[in-house]
Scaffold this motif. Structure first.
Motif, PDB file in Angstrom:
ATOM      1  N   HIS A  35      15.446   3.334  16.064  1.00  0.00           N
ATOM      2  CA  HIS A  35      15.282   4.112  14.440  1.00  0.00           C
ATOM      3  C   HIS A  35      15.038   3.296  12.979  1.00  0.00           C
ATOM      4  CE1 HIS A  35      18.289   8.159  15.633  1.00  0.00           C
ATOM      5  NE2 HIS A  35      17.710   6.866  16.282  1.00  0.00           N
ATOM      6  N   THR A  36      13.817   3.656  13.148  1.00  0.00           N
ATOM      7  CA  THR A  36      13.328   2.829  11.180  1.00  0.00           C
ATOM      8  C   THR A  36      13.193   2.777  10.639  1.00  0.00           C
ATOM      9  OG1 THR A  36      12.267   1.124  13.489  1.00  0.00           O
ATOM     10  CG2 THR A  36      11.627   0.449  11.182  1.00  0.00           C
ATOM     11  N   SER A  37      13.973   2.705   9.060  1.00  0.00           N
ATOM     12  CA  SER A  37      13.742   2.495   7.823  1.00  0.00           C
ATOM     13  C   SER A  37      13.268   1.577   7.080  1.00  0.00           C
ATOM     14  CB  SER A  37      14.774   3.733   7.235  1.00  0.00           C
ATOM     15  OG  SER A  37      14.041   3.811   6.262  1.00  0.00           O
ATOM     16  N   ARG A  38      12.270   1.674   6.451  1.00  0.00           N
ATOM     17  CA  ARG A  38      12.009   0.264   5.926  1.00  0.00           C
ATOM     18  C   ARG A  38      12.089   1.038   4.520  1.00  0.00           C
ATOM     19  NH1 ARG A  38       8.097  -0.874   9.500  1.00  0.00           N
ATOM     20  NH2 ARG A  38       9.316  -1.732  10.806  1.00  0.00           N
ATOM     21  N   LEU A  39      11.980  -0.655   3.509  1.00  0.00           N
ATOM     22  CA  LEU A  39      11.787  -0.574   2.111  1.00  0.00           C
ATOM     23  C   LEU A  39      10.800  -1.611   1.341  1.00  0.00           C
ATOM     24  CD1 LEU A  39      12.627   0.877  -0.731  1.00  0.00           C
ATOM     25  CD2 LEU A  39      13.877  -1.307  -1.527  1.00  0.00           C
ATOM     26  N   ASN A  40       8.948  -0.950   0.769  1.00  0.00           N
ATOM     27  CA  ASN A  40       8.565  -2.402   0.262  1.00  0.00           C
ATOM     28  C   ASN A  40       8.975  -2.693  -1.276  1.00  0.00           C
ATOM     29  OD1 ASN A  40       6.342  -3.847   0.113  1.00  0.00           O
ATOM     30  ND2 ASN A  40       4.467  -1.668   0.575  1.00  0.00           N
ATOM     31  N   ILE A  41       8.940  -4.024  -0.558  1.00  0.00           N
ATOM     32  CA  ILE A  41       9.326  -4.485  -2.254  1.00  0.00           C
ATOM     33  C   ILE A  41       8.321  -5.450  -2.486  1.00  0.00           C
ATOM     34  CG2 ILE A  41      11.004  -5.875  -3.216  1.00  0.00           C
ATOM     35  CD1 ILE A  41      12.824  -5.033  -1.028  1.00  0.00           C
ATOM     36  N   GLN A  43       6.099  -8.330  -3.928  1.00  0.00           N
ATOM     37  CA  GLN A  43       6.258  -9.873  -4.088  1.00  0.00           C
ATOM     38  C   GLN A  43       5.943 -10.494  -5.267  1.00  0.00           C
ATOM     39  OE1 GLN A  43       6.203 -11.410  -0.611  1.00  0.00           O
ATOM     40  NE2 GLN A  43       7.217  -9.162   0.291  1.00  0.00           N
ATOM     41  N   HIS A  44       5.792  -9.273  -5.944  1.00  0.00           N
ATOM     42  CA  HIS A  44       5.442 -10.480  -7.343  1.00  0.00           C
ATOM     43  C   HIS A  44       6.798 -10.388  -8.880  1.00  0.00           C
ATOM     44  CE1 HIS A  44       1.153  -9.386  -6.867  1.00  0.00           C
ATOM     45  NE2 HIS A  44       1.331  -8.440  -6.659  1.00  0.00           N
ATOM     46  N   PRO A  45       6.843 -11.030  -9.263  1.00  0.00           N
ATOM     47  CA  PRO A  45       8.000 -11.154 -10.058  1.00  0.00           C
ATOM     48  C   PRO A  45       8.338  -9.674 -10.838  1.00  0.00           C
ATOM     49  CG  PRO A  45       6.387 -13.409 -10.456  1.00  0.00           C
ATOM     50  CD  PRO A  45       5.657 -12.202 -10.145  1.00  0.00           C
ATOM     51  N   VAL A  46       9.373  -9.810 -11.582  1.00  0.00           N
ATOM     52  CA  VAL A  46       9.851  -8.431 -12.134  1.00  0.00           C
ATOM     53  C   VAL A  46      10.398  -9.043 -13.180  1.00  0.00           C
ATOM     54  CG1 VAL A  46      11.259  -6.305 -12.316  1.00  0.00           C
ATOM     55  CG2 VAL A  46      10.006  -7.175 -10.009  1.00  0.00           C
ATOM     56  N   GLN A  47      10.066  -8.253 -14.248  1.00  0.00           N
ATOM     57  CA  GLN A  47      10.839  -8.578 -15.587  1.00  0.00           C
ATOM     58  C   GLN A  47      12.439  -8.152 -15.574  1.00  0.00           C
ATOM     59  OE1 GLN A  47       8.459  -7.090 -18.936  1.00  0.00           O
ATOM     60  NE2 GLN A  47       9.874  -8.157 -20.173  1.00  0.00           N
ATOM     61  N   THR A  48      13.381  -9.288 -16.807  1.00  0.00           N
ATOM     62  CA  THR A  48      14.366  -9.539 -16.537  1.00  0.00           C
ATOM     63  C   THR A  48      14.900  -7.336 -17.421  1.00  0.00           C
ATOM     64  OG1 THR A  48      14.664 -11.281 -16.529  1.00  0.00           O
ATOM     65  CG2 THR A  48      17.088  -9.568 -17.346  1.00  0.00           C
ATOM     66  N   ASP A  54      11.229   0.886  -9.766  1.00  0.00           N
ATOM     67  CA  ASP A  54       9.316   1.024  -9.942  1.00  0.00           C
ATOM     68  C   ASP A  54       8.252   0.240  -8.655  1.00  0.00           C
ATOM     69  OD1 ASP A  54       9.717   3.285 -11.397  1.00  0.00           O
ATOM     70  OD2 ASP A  54       9.388   1.419 -13.649  1.00  0.00           O
ATOM     71  N   HIS A  55       9.165  -0.847  -8.744  1.00  0.00           N
ATOM     72  CA  HIS A  55       8.770  -2.179  -7.440  1.00  0.00           C
ATOM     73  C   HIS A  55       9.098  -1.759  -6.529  1.00  0.00           C
ATOM     74  CE1 HIS A  55       7.639  -4.112 -11.638  1.00  0.00           C
ATOM     75  NE2 HIS A  55       8.619  -3.395 -11.744  1.00  0.00           N
ATOM     76  N   ALA A  56       9.401  -1.065  -6.045  1.00  0.00           N
ATOM     77  CA  ALA A  56       9.772  -0.923  -4.280  1.00  0.00           C
ATOM     78  C   ALA A  56       9.931   0.683  -3.601  1.00  0.00           C
ATOM     79  CB  ALA A  56      11.554  -1.505  -4.041  1.00  0.00           C
TER      80      ALA A  56
END
Length: 188
Positions: A35-41, A43-48, A54-56
């Motif tokens: 069973h494979t469950s993958r989250l695409n995150i 690669q760009h910097p994310v503002q604090t 919104d980025h995954a």
């Protein structure tokens, strides 16, 4: 025989959520499942302070099942895998027909229920050890389904070329103001 089964028909309905199956087809053995469950995150910097959601985003689920079939056994559901040269050959035929139809399937396994799955790949080595059986790997991938809804905000169009601009009359211009503008534009 149609490979798309009615999951509400007897005796399938009593087993479909209890026993591992692919679209209501109950194979003799499920030797291994991955069973494979993958989250695409990103690669760009994310503002604090930014919302990380919104980025995954989740990728479609993937499921790999190693299936075993024996020509000596009988089916869990009477009538499944009949009508062919052997049960193992008929089981392979059912899988390839389901793949060719490209109809989303419901797959139940010990670890969960998967909706909207398509058979991406079937791998079945055939040698002297599988003469009276079938051992194949079925790769399934989820089809991501989104629901789109149209919401009507207003009956009137948002943009029009026939806007009421009121009564327009020419205005008189003070000559001294025009002279000041000309001097500023000429640099003097």
């Amino acid at each position: 025989m149609n490979p798309i089964l009615d999951l509400t028909a007897k005796p399938i309905s009593s087993l479909v959520y209890l026993k591992t199956n692919i679209g209501g087809w109950f194979f003799d053995a499920f030797l291994r499942s991955t069973h494979t469950s993958r989250l695409n995150i990103t690669q760009h910097p994310v503002q604090t302070g930014a919302a990380l959601t919104d980025h995954a985003f989740l990728q479609p689920k993937e499921l790999s099942m190693e299936i075993g079939m024996s020509d000596a056994a009988t089916s869990l559901v009477p009538g499944q895998f009949t009508g062919g040269w052997s049960r193992s050959v008929q089981a392979f035929k059912v899988l390839t027909e389901l793949q060719a139809l490209r109809v989303p399937l419901q797959v139940h396994s010990r670890l969960g229920l998967y909706q909207n799955m398509l058979i991406e790949e079937i791998s079945a080595p055939d040698d002297y050890t599988t003469l009276y059986g079938l051992r194949c790997t079925v790769m399934l991938r989820e089809i991501m389904v989104a629901q789109v809804r149209t919401v009507k905000v207003s009956a009137k169009p948002a943009v029009t070329d026939q806007a009421n601009r009121g009564k327009q009359e020419p205005q008189s211009v003070n000559v001294s103001n025009l002279e000041q503008i000309r001097r500023k534009m000429s640099g003097g």
